[in-house]
Motif scaffolding. Structure first.
Motif, PDB file in Angstrom:
ATOM      1  N   PHE A 269       0.730  -1.137  -0.054  1.00 48.26           N
ATOM      2  CA  PHE A 269       0.022   0.098  -0.011  1.00 48.26           C
ATOM      3  C   PHE A 269       0.839   1.099  -0.206  1.00 48.26           C
ATOM      4  CE2 PHE A 269      -3.285  -3.156   1.579  1.00 48.26           C
ATOM      5  CZ  PHE A 269      -4.294  -2.780   0.584  1.00 48.26           C
ATOM      6  N   ASP A 270       0.567   2.292   1.045  1.00 47.41           N
ATOM      7  CA  ASP A 270       1.726   3.189   1.032  1.00 47.41           C
ATOM      8  C   ASP A 270       2.884   3.160   1.701  1.00 47.41           C
ATOM      9  OD1 ASP A 270       0.359   3.078   3.577  1.00 47.41           O
ATOM     10  OD2 ASP A 270       0.008   5.192   3.767  1.00 47.41           O
ATOM     11  N   LYS A 271       3.401   1.918   2.220  1.00 50.63           N
ATOM     12  CA  LYS A 271       4.546   1.617   3.002  1.00 50.63           C
ATOM     13  C   LYS A 271       5.601   1.005   1.856  1.00 50.63           C
ATOM     14  CE  LYS A 271       2.103   0.515   7.083  1.00 50.63           C
ATOM     15  NZ  LYS A 271       1.335  -0.348   7.651  1.00 50.63           N
ATOM     16  N   GLU A 272       6.702   1.885   1.618  1.00 51.85           N
ATOM     17  CA  GLU A 272       7.734   1.419   0.615  1.00 51.85           C
ATOM     18  C   GLU A 272       9.102   1.582   0.972  1.00 51.85           C
ATOM     19  OE1 GLU A 272       7.082   3.495  -2.762  1.00 51.85           O
ATOM     20  OE2 GLU A 272       7.265   5.457  -2.131  1.00 51.85           O
ATOM     21  N   THR A 273      10.070   0.879   0.658  1.00 50.05           N
ATOM     22  CA  THR A 273      11.459   1.155   0.945  1.00 50.05           C
ATOM     23  C   THR A 273      12.086   0.577  -0.109  1.00 50.05           C
ATOM     24  OG1 THR A 273      12.941   0.682   2.805  1.00 50.05           O
ATOM     25  CG2 THR A 273      11.506  -1.073   2.191  1.00 50.05           C
ATOM     26  N   LEU A 274      13.569   1.041  -0.173  1.00 50.60           N
ATOM     27  CA  LEU A 274      14.520   0.480  -1.043  1.00 50.60           C
ATOM     28  C   LEU A 274      15.718   0.030  -0.177  1.00 50.60           C
ATOM     29  CD1 LEU A 274      15.364   0.202  -4.315  1.00 50.60           C
ATOM     30  CD2 LEU A 274      16.734   2.320  -3.609  1.00 50.60           C
TER      31      LEU A 274
ATOM     32  N   ALA B  26      13.231  -7.468   7.537  1.00 48.86           N
ATOM     33  CA  ALA B  26      12.931  -6.673   8.578  1.00 48.86           C
ATOM     34  C   ALA B  26      12.075  -5.486   8.433  1.00 48.86           C
ATOM     35  CB  ALA B  26      14.197  -6.138   9.099  1.00 48.86           C
ATOM     36  N   PHE B  27      11.800  -4.982   7.293  1.00 50.58           N
ATOM     37  CA  PHE B  27      10.826  -4.273   6.712  1.00 50.58           C
ATOM     38  C   PHE B  27       9.467  -4.855   6.638  1.00 50.58           C
ATOM     39  CE2 PHE B  27       8.025  -2.775   3.239  1.00 50.58           C
ATOM     40  CZ  PHE B  27       7.813  -1.520   3.585  1.00 50.58           C
ATOM     41  N   LEU B  28       9.250  -6.152   6.334  1.00 55.13           N
ATOM     42  CA  LEU B  28       8.193  -6.875   6.091  1.00 55.13           C
ATOM     43  C   LEU B  28       7.726  -7.310   7.467  1.00 55.13           C
ATOM     44  CD1 LEU B  28       8.985  -9.137   3.107  1.00 55.13           C
ATOM     45  CD2 LEU B  28       7.442  -6.962   3.008  1.00 55.13           C
ATOM     46  N   SER B  29       8.670  -7.832   8.462  1.00 55.52           N
ATOM     47  CA  SER B  29       8.453  -8.150   9.705  1.00 55.52           C
ATOM     48  C   SER B  29       7.709  -7.014  10.555  1.00 55.52           C
ATOM     49  CB  SER B  29       9.610  -8.352  10.601  1.00 55.52           C
ATOM     50  OG  SER B  29      10.248  -9.786   9.696  1.00 55.52           O
ATOM     51  N   GLN B  30       8.036  -5.721  10.186  1.00 58.12           N
ATOM     52  CA  GLN B  30       7.192  -4.586  10.804  1.00 58.12           C
ATOM     53  C   GLN B  30       5.788  -4.207  10.602  1.00 58.12           C
ATOM     54  OE1 GLN B  30       9.734  -1.251   9.668  1.00 58.12           O
ATOM     55  NE2 GLN B  30      11.451  -2.064  10.970  1.00 58.12           N
ATOM     56  N   ILE B  31       5.476  -4.957   9.486  1.00 55.37           N
ATOM     57  CA  ILE B  31       4.021  -4.855   8.894  1.00 55.37           C
ATOM     58  C   ILE B  31       3.328  -6.157   9.391  1.00 55.37           C
ATOM     59  CG2 ILE B  31       2.592  -4.388   7.076  1.00 55.37           C
ATOM     60  CD1 ILE B  31       4.955  -3.555   5.580  1.00 55.37           C
TER      61      ILE B  31
ATOM     62  N   ILE C  98      -1.492 -11.659   0.305  1.00 55.92           N
ATOM     63  CA  ILE C  98      -1.737 -11.594   1.867  1.00 55.92           C
ATOM     64  C   ILE C  98      -3.003 -12.181   1.989  1.00 55.92           C
ATOM     65  CG2 ILE C  98      -1.666 -10.088   3.719  1.00 55.92           C
ATOM     66  CD1 ILE C  98       0.952 -10.235   2.243  1.00 55.92           C
ATOM     67  N   ARG C  99      -4.020 -11.612   1.388  1.00 55.69           N
ATOM     68  CA  ARG C  99      -5.217 -12.083   1.328  1.00 55.69           C
ATOM     69  C   ARG C  99      -6.181 -11.928   0.046  1.00 55.69           C
ATOM     70  NH1 ARG C  99      -4.907  -7.891   4.891  1.00 55.69           N
ATOM     71  NH2 ARG C  99      -6.448  -5.993   4.391  1.00 55.69           N
TER      72      ARG C  99
ATOM     73  N   GLY D 153       2.396 -10.804   8.130  1.00 61.04           N
ATOM     74  CA  GLY D 153       2.407 -12.122   8.845  1.00 61.04           C
ATOM     75  C   GLY D 153       3.703 -12.774   8.562  1.00 61.04           C
ATOM     76  N   MET D 154       4.750 -12.291   8.765  1.00 60.22           N
ATOM     77  CA  MET D 154       6.214 -12.808   8.476  1.00 60.22           C
ATOM     78  C   MET D 154       6.330 -14.297   9.011  1.00 60.22           C
ATOM     79  SD  MET D 154       8.689 -13.190   6.586  1.00 60.22           S
ATOM     80  CE  MET D 154       8.858 -11.307   5.888  1.00 60.22           C
ATOM     81  N   ASN D 155       6.755 -15.248   8.148  1.00 63.68           N
ATOM     82  CA  ASN D 155       6.609 -16.563   8.691  1.00 63.68           C
ATOM     83  C   ASN D 155       7.937 -17.166   7.979  1.00 63.68           C
ATOM     84  OD1 ASN D 155       5.784 -17.723   6.456  1.00 63.68           O
ATOM     85  ND2 ASN D 155       3.671 -17.424   6.887  1.00 63.68           N
ATOM     86  N   PRO D 156       8.350 -18.480   8.597  1.00 62.68           N
ATOM     87  CA  PRO D 156       9.635 -19.128   7.956  1.00 62.68           C
ATOM     88  C   PRO D 156       9.410 -19.196   6.407  1.00 62.68           C
ATOM     89  CG  PRO D 156       9.281 -19.987  10.038  1.00 62.68           C
ATOM     90  CD  PRO D 156       8.102 -18.864   9.801  1.00 62.68           C
TER      91      PRO D 156
END
Length: 184
Positions: free
Chosen positions: A8-13, A22-27, A56-57, A31-34
């Motif tokens: 959505f509006d969260k982005e990073t390089l 680490a970025f994905l784990s913050q959202i 995601i869904r 639901g970050m999983n192994p």
């Protein structure tokens, strides 16, 4: 190789896959999983340069794009877009244009043309129709290979169901061979 991630509006390089995880784990919604972590690592290590989309869904995804951009602004300005010349794209264009030139080369005579097409046939027991792969070969007097193709397709159109599908003359489903000259 850097990774651009957006949800959505969260982005990073980021510069490496650990920062991406680490970025994905913050959202929380992701639901970050192994399993997801392993898939992201495999994508980052692969030679694939197409964007990767993770579901995601229903109708909700996040994307990862590999890029050579050093900063987010460079990425937004598309300064590090991979050109087709880097991955052999110009060679493919050269082969395609060479094929078109050969097809249009005028050389009057006999040609043997072979075409693989999808023919519509009725199934006798049910009365329903289905496509069948059909191979057709003919010897044709023509001015060029494309003329040979056109004559074969014109002949077939008058003898098969109109829903039958014919391939492009430029594709792999049409082959021809020059047999020799003919008297005009």
């Amino acid at each position: 190789m850097n990774l651009y991630l957006r949800y959505f509006d969260k982005e990073t390089l980021v510069k490496n896959v650990d920062d991406a995880i680490a970025f994905l784990s913050q959202i929380e919604e992701i639901g970050m999983n192994p399993v997801l972590e392993q898939d992201v690592r495999e994508y980052a290590a692969s030679d694939v340069y197409y964007p990767k989309r993770y579901k995601i869904r229903p109708r909700v995804y996040f994307i990862i794009i590999k890029t050579d951009a050093a900063t987010m602004q460079d990425f937004k300005d598309k300064k590090a877009v991979r050109s087709h010349k880097d991955d052999g794209g110009s060679a493919a264009k050269d082969r395609a244009s060479l094929t078109v030139l050969k097809l249009n080369e005028e050389h009057f005579g006999w040609y043997e043309g072979a075409i693989d097409f999808k023919r519509v046939l009725m199934v006798p027991g049910t009365g329903k129709f289905q496509y069948r792969d059909t191979h057709f070969v003919a010897q044709v007097k023509a001015a060029s290979p494309i003329d040979c193709y056109n004559r074969i397709v014109e002949h077939l159109r008058s003898r098969v169901d109109e829903r039958s599908q014919f391939p492009s003359a430029k594709g792999k489903n049409f082959k021809y061979r020059y047999l020799g000259g003919a008297k005009q």
